[in-house]
Design a protein around this motif. Structure first.
Motif, PDB file in Angstrom:
ATOM      1  N   LEU A   1       0.835  -1.202   0.000  1.00  0.00           N
ATOM      2  CA  LEU A   1       0.000   0.000   0.000  1.00  0.00           C
ATOM      3  C   LEU A   1       0.867   1.248   0.000  1.00  0.00           C
ATOM      4  CD1 LEU A   1      -2.455  -1.044   2.844  1.00  0.00           C
ATOM      5  CD2 LEU A   1      -2.848  -1.217   0.395  1.00  0.00           C
ATOM      6  N   TRP A   2       0.511   2.182  -0.863  1.00  0.00           N
ATOM      7  CA  TRP A   2       1.215   3.455  -0.942  1.00  0.00           C
ATOM      8  C   TRP A   2       0.208   4.580  -1.149  1.00  0.00           C
ATOM      9  CZ3 TRP A   2       1.377   7.156  -4.742  1.00  0.00           C
ATOM     10  CH2 TRP A   2       2.292   8.184  -4.544  1.00  0.00           C
ATOM     11  N   ARG A   3       0.477   5.742  -0.546  1.00  0.00           N
ATOM     12  CA  ARG A   3      -0.449   6.868  -0.618  1.00  0.00           C
ATOM     13  C   ARG A   3       0.243   8.118  -1.135  1.00  0.00           C
ATOM     14  NH1 ARG A   3      -1.616  11.459   1.431  1.00  0.00           N
ATOM     15  NH2 ARG A   3       0.267  11.420   2.697  1.00  0.00           N
TER      16      ARG A   3
ATOM     17  N   ARG B   1      -0.894  12.392  -2.815  1.00  0.00           N
ATOM     18  CA  ARG B   1      -1.934  13.397  -3.064  1.00  0.00           C
ATOM     19  C   ARG B   1      -1.542  14.255  -4.256  1.00  0.00           C
ATOM     20  NH1 ARG B   1      -5.659  14.817   1.067  1.00  0.00           N
ATOM     21  NH2 ARG B   1      -5.335  13.578   2.925  1.00  0.00           N
TER      22      ARG B   1
ATOM     23  N   ARG C   1      -9.081   6.214  -5.392  1.00  0.00           N
ATOM     24  CA  ARG C   1      -9.074   7.668  -5.518  1.00  0.00           C
ATOM     25  C   ARG C   1     -10.154   8.262  -4.617  1.00  0.00           C
ATOM     26  NH1 ARG C   1      -8.756  10.884 -11.160  1.00  0.00           N
ATOM     27  NH2 ARG C   1      -9.612  12.856 -10.457  1.00  0.00           N
ATOM     28  N   ARG C   2      -9.793   9.352  -3.915  1.00  0.00           N
ATOM     29  CA  ARG C   2     -10.740  10.011  -3.012  1.00  0.00           C
ATOM     30  C   ARG C   2     -10.571  11.516  -3.130  1.00  0.00           C
ATOM     31  NH1 ARG C   2     -11.011  11.564   2.750  1.00  0.00           N
ATOM     32  NH2 ARG C   2      -8.754  11.403   2.843  1.00  0.00           N
TER      33      ARG C   2
ATOM     34  N   GLU D   1      -6.698  12.352  -3.061  1.00  0.00           N
ATOM     35  CA  GLU D   1      -5.818  11.380  -2.422  1.00  0.00           C
ATOM     36  C   GLU D   1      -5.886  10.076  -3.193  1.00  0.00           C
ATOM     37  OE1 GLU D   1      -4.972   9.378   1.933  1.00  0.00           O
ATOM     38  OE2 GLU D   1      -6.862  10.426   1.600  1.00  0.00           O
TER      39      GLU D   1
ATOM     40  N   LEU E   1      -4.617   5.979  -3.211  1.00  0.00           N
ATOM     41  CA  LEU E   1      -4.044   4.824  -2.537  1.00  0.00           C
ATOM     42  C   LEU E   1      -3.782   3.802  -3.633  1.00  0.00           C
ATOM     43  CD1 LEU E   1      -3.267   3.464   0.141  1.00  0.00           C
ATOM     44  CD2 LEU E   1      -5.590   2.548   0.228  1.00  0.00           C
TER      45      LEU E   1
ATOM     46  N   VAL F   1      -2.640   0.189  -4.573  1.00  0.00           N
ATOM     47  CA  VAL F   1      -2.609  -1.130  -3.950  1.00  0.00           C
ATOM     48  C   VAL F   1      -2.091  -2.124  -4.983  1.00  0.00           C
ATOM     49  CG1 VAL F   1      -4.012  -2.905  -2.830  1.00  0.00           C
ATOM     50  CG2 VAL F   1      -4.640  -0.480  -2.585  1.00  0.00           C
TER      51      VAL F   1
ATOM     52  N   ASP G   1       3.830   9.524   0.434  1.00  0.00           N
ATOM     53  CA  ASP G   1       4.406   8.701   1.487  1.00  0.00           C
ATOM     54  C   ASP G   1       5.744   8.203   0.967  1.00  0.00           C
ATOM     55  OD1 ASP G   1       2.232   9.018   3.145  1.00  0.00           O
ATOM     56  OD2 ASP G   1       1.403   7.019   2.795  1.00  0.00           O
TER      57      ASP G   1
ATOM     58  N   VAL H   1       6.136   2.543   2.237  1.00  0.00           N
ATOM     59  CA  VAL H   1       4.927   1.777   1.944  1.00  0.00           C
ATOM     60  C   VAL H   1       4.633   0.854   3.120  1.00  0.00           C
ATOM     61  CG1 VAL H   1       5.331   1.841  -0.539  1.00  0.00           C
ATOM     62  CG2 VAL H   1       6.170  -0.088   0.791  1.00  0.00           C
ATOM     63  N   ARG H   2       3.434   0.315   3.116  1.00  0.00           N
ATOM     64  CA  ARG H   2       3.061  -0.690   4.110  1.00  0.00           C
ATOM     65  C   ARG H   2       2.757  -1.978   3.370  1.00  0.00           C
ATOM     66  NH1 ARG H   2      -1.724   1.630   7.252  1.00  0.00           N
ATOM     67  NH2 ARG H   2      -2.252   2.401   5.205  1.00  0.00           N
TER      68      ARG H   2
END
Length: 104
Positions: free
Chosen positions: A5-7, A9, A43-44, A51, A53, A55, A89, A92-93
């Motif tokens: 996961l990576w974020r 904006r 997408r948000r 933002e 995300l 995946v 970010d 990543v997680r």
């Protein structure tokens, strides 16, 4: 399977370009890596910016390292993508898929 996961904006006016870049430039490169399973762009719209995300799904840590190198927790952000984003970010997680439910 491991989910990465990576974020990031983007300003609203750059959001479509960033999304298109991921879909047309980044994901095709990932498909060439043995052990890459798939990816999604979430997408948000926050009102002031957008933002994302990203995946991605991987079959193994070896596959992730083939993409990310020896420090897989560090985000891989291509310069063209970074130029379109206002916030990223740097790390990543990763999550192991413990259970999955899909409609048949």
């Amino acid at each position: 399977m491991i989910v990465r996961l990576w974020r990031g904006r983007a300003r609203r006016e750059r959001a479509d370009a960033y999304q298109a870049y991921v879909v047309t430039a980044v994901f095709p490169k990932l498909v060439a890596i043995d052990g890459y399973v798939g990816g999604r762009v979430l997408r948000r719209d926050t009102g002031t910016d957008v933002e994302f995300l990203v995946v991605t799904e991987w079959a193994s840590w070896d596959a992730i390292r083939a993409f990310a190198g020896g420090r897989p927790e560090v985000a891989v952000i291509e310069p063209d993508a970074r130029a379109m984003l206002t916030d990223v970010d740097e790390h990543v997680r990763h999550f192991a898929v413990a259970h999955e439910s899909r409609r048949a």
